[in-house]
Each structure stands twice: as structure tokens, then as C-alpha cells.
Design an enzyme around this catalytic site. Structure first.
Site, PDB file in Angstrom:
ATOM      1  N   ASP A  24       0.846  -1.197   0.000  1.00  0.00           N
ATOM      2  CA  ASP A  24       0.000   0.000   0.000  1.00  0.00           C
ATOM      3  C   ASP A  24       0.880   1.244   0.000  1.00  0.00           C
ATOM      4  OD1 ASP A  24      -1.880   1.930   0.461  1.00  0.00           O
ATOM      5  OD2 ASP A  24      -2.375   1.281   2.512  1.00  0.00           O
ATOM      6  N   ASN A  26      -0.215   4.501  -0.380  1.00  0.00           N
ATOM      7  CA  ASN A  26      -0.810   5.763   0.084  1.00  0.00           C
ATOM      8  C   ASN A  26      -1.482   5.643   1.451  1.00  0.00           C
ATOM      9  OD1 ASN A  26      -2.978   4.270  -0.632  1.00  0.00           O
ATOM     10  ND2 ASN A  26      -3.789   5.656  -2.196  1.00  0.00           N
ATOM     11  N   ASP A  28      -3.992   3.950   2.544  1.00  0.00           N
ATOM     12  CA  ASP A  28      -5.457   3.875   2.679  1.00  0.00           C
ATOM     13  C   ASP A  28      -5.925   2.475   3.063  1.00  0.00           C
ATOM     14  OD1 ASP A  28      -5.097   2.473   0.342  1.00  0.00           O
ATOM     15  OD2 ASP A  28      -6.490   3.665  -0.874  1.00  0.00           O
ATOM     16  N   ASP A  32      -1.839  -1.185  -3.776  1.00  0.00           N
ATOM     17  CA  ASP A  32      -2.036  -0.494  -5.053  1.00  0.00           C
ATOM     18  C   ASP A  32      -0.837  -0.724  -5.967  1.00  0.00           C
ATOM     19  OD1 ASP A  32      -0.084   1.385  -4.052  1.00  0.00           O
ATOM     20  OD2 ASP A  32      -1.707   2.211  -2.816  1.00  0.00           O
ATOM     21  N   ASP A 197      -9.188 -15.884 -16.926  1.00  0.00           N
ATOM     22  CA  ASP A 197     -10.125 -16.417 -15.941  1.00  0.00           C
ATOM     23  C   ASP A 197     -11.111 -17.421 -16.574  1.00  0.00           C
ATOM     24  OD1 ASP A 197     -11.054 -16.053 -13.191  1.00  0.00           O
ATOM     25  OD2 ASP A 197     -12.862 -15.180 -14.050  1.00  0.00           O
ATOM     26  N   GLU A 238      -6.601 -20.126 -16.617  1.00  0.00           N
ATOM     27  CA  GLU A 238      -7.141 -20.783 -15.429  1.00  0.00           C
ATOM     28  C   GLU A 238      -7.994 -21.942 -15.923  1.00  0.00           C
ATOM     29  OE1 GLU A 238     -10.039 -20.297 -11.548  1.00  0.00           O
ATOM     30  OE2 GLU A 238     -10.563 -19.388 -13.456  1.00  0.00           O
TER      31      GLU A 238
HETATM   32  C1  GLC Z   1     -12.035 -17.485 -11.148  1.00  0.00           C
HETATM   33  C2  GLC Z   1     -11.324 -16.553 -10.196  1.00  0.00           C
HETATM   34  C3  GLC Z   1     -12.180 -16.375  -8.983  1.00  0.00           C
HETATM   35  C4  GLC Z   1     -13.477 -15.754  -9.402  1.00  0.00           C
HETATM   36  C5  GLC Z   1     -14.162 -16.578 -10.487  1.00  0.00           C
HETATM   37  C6  GLC Z   1     -15.255 -15.821 -11.145  1.00  0.00           C
HETATM   38  O1  GLC Z   1     -12.170 -18.753 -10.661  1.00  0.00           O
HETATM   39  O2  GLC Z   1     -10.051 -17.067  -9.905  1.00  0.00           O
HETATM   40  O3  GLC Z   1     -11.551 -15.597  -7.999  1.00  0.00           O
HETATM   41  O4  GLC Z   1     -14.345 -15.669  -8.299  1.00  0.00           O
HETATM   42  O5  GLC Z   1     -13.256 -16.918 -11.511  1.00  0.00           O
HETATM   43  O6  GLC Z   1     -14.738 -14.841 -11.983  1.00  0.00           O
END
Ligand code: GLC
Length: 477
Positions: A24, A26, A28, A32, A197, A238
Site C-alpha cells: 500500500d 498511500n 489507505d 495499489d 479467468d 485458469e
Molecule cells: C475465477 C477466479 C475467482 C473468481 C471466479 C469468477 O475462478 O479465480 O476468484 O471468483 O473466476 O470470476
């Protein structure tokens, strides 16, 4: 480091930084991009080749960035697009590539496309999403139904995750075109690639069927786009499938993803027979010359020291040694290098809809304290400041293991050849002159490796015997 003709990620180490919790700048309480920028030296010293940053886009954060409302921007909590440009440039100076997290399967329900889509059946954006008069029954991943009725137009829309994450309709060419533009936008800015993803369920009309052939068509299209850059941009999927033959399909004919996460490895535990079996079969099924992707933790699962190592450092080192001495690409989740454990989150601090906060807590730097952090900082692991100069720390061990890997051709490019060993011991050769042996049992084991110990999880120097829960890398003579 990969040899010149190999892509940079082959033999490389990636680091997954969860930006809200990494550093972090800043004060907060939310990490970031400038904070991450300020820790590049740390990551460079650790020896990583690239950083995958969890979603950086504007998002209402119903699913912490995985509900994107603008694919061309940066979330104000994390900084600005100039901060991201500066991070990419500074990382490049120390040889570290930046990967962003592309979320193509769904958008936020606040994304302009969805606002338009739901406004009328005649909207040109209507077909961007999956609408039905009468949906079939399907459960969403986070519970409840995967179809939500939308009053204004009297139809249901599909969402594999939250109702606030409507699924895009990847059967439509307009959606594919829109994402080409997004990929190019970031590649042109110097982003080295994307972690992508939910690739295994990208195309879903009709929904409910995993790994549809059309997904592979999209991946070939993206690969063409990524290969059009110099250097080629990286597509890291993924690929949450538990069957290795299915995993291999995401590499295509070496014309789809260059890298696909190996979840069977993540879930094999520290059981010698089970893990050796996953690794052997991975070597068999992946297209030749391709790179597997090994990881122990990520932001969706319980941190590995808690999940598979009983929070014992000896076991943590063994798991990390395996991670760094296999071929292909290894991914460290931030804090893995410290042995960071899952954090128990008090009920009144819980934020995630799916109970994953305990794996996403702030990085314990120790030199700077988090001020009012968005999630509690966990106890029970030594901070970076405490581990940094301690030669016996998990952090020092990781640095040594990564340095050994980078400096030894066998560990970068040598073939994986299993070695027969006592029950409970997982052993293999890399190339001609390097061997790794891990005793994943509570009893000592004998070894018949002639050579010098290059690295041991316990600091011993004995290639003929392993103590319980000890692992070694040996230079064979
Ligand atoms: C993937 C991400 C996860 C997210 C899901 C929906 O599995 O790693 O964090 O909740 O997709 O986008």
C-alpha cells in the site's frame, strides 16, 4: 533463465500478486500498483521472471475485481493507468514482465454492455449476453440459481457465478471482436500477457457443458493475436479441470494457450505416490515441448502451508522445493515464499461471498506496517523484514532454490525422469546430472544417489540418506 530459443516463461518463475493486499503506497489500507512498483527490488531479488496481477480493472468488487465494469481502465483503488504504465516500464528494467488478469467469461452487471443489453430485447447489445424465456435448472458456482429473471424485458440471463456477473455470449462474433480489441489495447501498452479467468467454461450457449470445442477456436484466435507481437504475448489459462487429458487439450496443437494451470498438482497434497503420479502423467499427456504450470496456492484456495503442510516449515520447504525443481513454469502466490498461512477472519471482517478472504490478507512486510488494512494482517508467520537476512528462513530458502534453478541448465530444460525410491519418497532426475529427492514421510529413508548436495531443505549435506520430511537437490557424479 530460459535459453535464447525458449520463450521467457519456459523454466521461469511467475509471482501472483493480489494487488489489494500486496503493498500500500498511500496508506489507505488497500494495496495499489505504486505499492507493487515500490517492491520490485524485492521481487527481483527473489528471482521472479514475471508478475501476474489479479484484476486491475474498474469493478464494483462484488467478486473482488472478477466483475469488470471497464476493460480499458484501472480500478481507482489501485491507481491509474499511468501508474500501470510506470510499473510495466520499471519492471521491464529489471527483467520482470507484467501479466494482467483477463476476465472474458462474464462482466459486471454495471458494465455498459450489460446495461444496454438488459434495456431492451432490440438493443444491439442484447446478444452479448445469454437470455432465455424459460431457463433449464442450473446451480451457480457460489450457490443459488445460475439464471436471474430480469423484470424490464421479462427474460432470464445466465451467470455461472453471481447474478452481478452476467455471462457473455461467446457464440457471438461481436463479443469475440470486442475482446480482440481489449487484448490488443493491453498488449500494445507492453503487457506481457494475460492470466485468463475461467477458460474452461468460456463459451457456454447452451450453458452447463464444460470445455466446448468453440472455446478452442477462441483460444486459437487469441494465440494468433498474441504471436503477432514481438516478443510473443503469453496466454496463461485458469484451466480448472481435474482430468489431465482434458488439461492437455488447452494447449491445442501448440496453437492455443502456451500455459495452462495444473490443478491436479495443486490438489495432490504432499503424498509421494499421488503427486508423483500427477507429475508423471502430466509429462505424458502434454504436447512435447510445452510447458506445464505448477502452483501450490492461489487466491481461491486455502494457502498451501495450512492446506497440505500442517503449518510445519519442514513440509513447506519440501513443497516449495518441488515447485522450483520441476520443469516448465512455477507460480508463487504472494506470501508463499514466506510460508504464509491461511488467516482466520473474524465474522465482522469477512468480505468475500465465497469465504476466500483468509487467503487474501495483507503481505506482512514488517518494515512498514499496514494502516487500517482492508483485511486483517495474519499472525503466525515471520515478516519479510524478519526473514530477509536470516539464512535459515523460508524466504532465504526460496531465493536459494530459485537461484539454483536459474543457474543450472538441467533444472531449466532437463527432462523429468522418475527415479525408483522407497515408499514415501518422491525422486526424479532432471537432465543428465541433477537429481531431486523428497522424503514425504515421517521416517528416515536411504538414498542411492552419488553426488554432492546442492540444496537441502534442512541444511544437511548427505546424499545417501534423507531425514523425515527432508528434501535435497543433488549434482550427480
Ligand atoms: C475465477 C477466479 C475467482 C473468481 C471466479 C469468477 O475462478 O479465480 O476468484 O471468483 O473466476 O470470476
Amino acid at each position: 533463465m530460459a535459453s535464447p530459443q525458449q520463450p521467457w516463461w519456459n523454466g521461469g518463475v511467475l509471482y501472483q500478486a493480489y494487488p489489494r493486499s500486496f503493498a500500500d503506497s498511500n496508506g489507505d489500507g488497500i494495496g495499489d500498483l505504486t505499492g507493487l512498483h515500490g517492491r520490485l527490488d524485492y521481487l527481483h531479488r527473489l528471482g521472479v521472471d514475471g508478475i501476474w496481477i489479479n484484476p486491475t480493472f474498474p469493478s464494483p468488487n462484488r467478486d473482488w475485481g472478477y466483475d469488470v465494469s471497464d476493460y480499458f481502465g484501472v480500478h481507482p483503488d489501485l491507481g491509474t493507468i499511468e501508474d500501470l504504465d510506470a510499473l510495466i516500464a520499471a519492471a521491464g528494467e529489471v527483467g520482470i514482465r507484467i501479466l494482467l488478469d483477463l476476465v472474458p467469461a462474464h462482466t459486471s452487471d454495471r458494465h455498459e454492455w450489460f446495461l444496454q443489453s438488459r434495456s431492451s430485447k432490440e438493443s444491439p447489445r442484447r446478444p452479448f449476453y445469454i437470455w432465455r424465456d424459460q431457463p433449464e435448472e442450473q446451480e451457480a458456482v457460489f450457490g443459488g440459481t445460475a439464471w436471474t429473471y430480469d423484470e424490464p424485458t421479462g427474460q432470464y440471463y445466465h451467470h455461472l457465478f453471481l447474478p452481478e456477473q452476467p455471462d457473455l455470449n461467446w457464440m457471438r462474433p461481436e463479443v469475440r471482436d470486442a475482446f480482440d480489441e481489449i487484448l490488443r489495447f493491453w498488449f500494445d501498452r507492453g503487457v506481457a500477457g494475460f492470466r485468463i479467468d475461467v477458460v474452461h467454461e468460456l463459451v457456454k450457449d447452451p450453458p452447463g457443458q464444460r470445455n466446448r470445442p468453440e472455446i478452442h477456436k477462441v483460444l486459437r484466435r487469441w494465440r494468433g493475436l498474441a504471436d503477432g507481437y514481438e516478443p510473443a504475448r503469453l496466454l496463461l489459462g485458469e484451466t480448472w479441470v481435474l482430468d489431465l487429458d482434458e488439461l492437455a487439450t488447452f494447449y491445442g496443437d501448440s496453437d492455443e494457450l502456451q500455459l495452462a494451470f495444473n490443478f491436479p498438482f495443486m490438489f495432490a497434497g504432499l503424498d509421494a505416490a499421488a503427486i508423483a503420479d500427477v507429475v508423471r502423467r502430466t509429462a505424458e499427456v502434454l504436447p512435447s515441448g510445452s510447458s506445464p504450470v505448477w502452483a501450490l496456492s492461489n487466491h481461491d484456495v486455502v494457502r498451501f502451508p495450512t492446506r497440505i503442510c500442517d503449518e510445519e516449515d519442514a513440509k513447506v520447504r519440501l513443497a516449495l522445493l518441488a515447485l522450483f525443481t520441476l520443469w516448465g513454469t512455477s507460480v508463487l502466490y504472494y506470501g508463499d515464499e514466506l510460508g504464509m498461512r491461511q488467516v482466520e477472519i473474524p465474522t465482522d471482517r469477512r468480505l468475500d461471498v465465497h469465504g476466500r478472504d483468509g487467503a487474501r490478507t495483507p503481505m506482512p512486510w514488517g518494515d512498514v506496517e499496514w494502516r487500517d488494512p482492508w483485511l486483517p494482517v495474519g499472525e503466525g508467520v515471520a515478516t519479510v523484514a524478519e526473514q530477509e537476512d536470516d539464512p535459515s528462513s523460508v524466504l532465504s530458502f526460496c531465493r536459494n532454490a530459485i537461484a539454483l534453478r536459474r543457474g543450472r541448465d538441467d533444472l531449466v530444460g532437463g527432462a523429468y525422469i522418475p527415479i525408483a525410491a522407497e515408499p514415501g519418497v518422491w525422486a526424479w532426475r532432471r537432465g543428465d546430472s541433477t537429481a531431486v529427492a523428497l522424503n514425504l514421510s515421517g521416517s528416515p529413508a536411504s538414498l542411492s544417489l552419488a553426488g554432492d548436495v546442492l540444496l537441502s531443505t534442512s541444511g544437511r549435506d548427505d546424499s545417501s540418506r534423507l531425514e523425515s520430511w527432508e528434501g535435497v537437490v543433488v549434482a550427480l557424479t
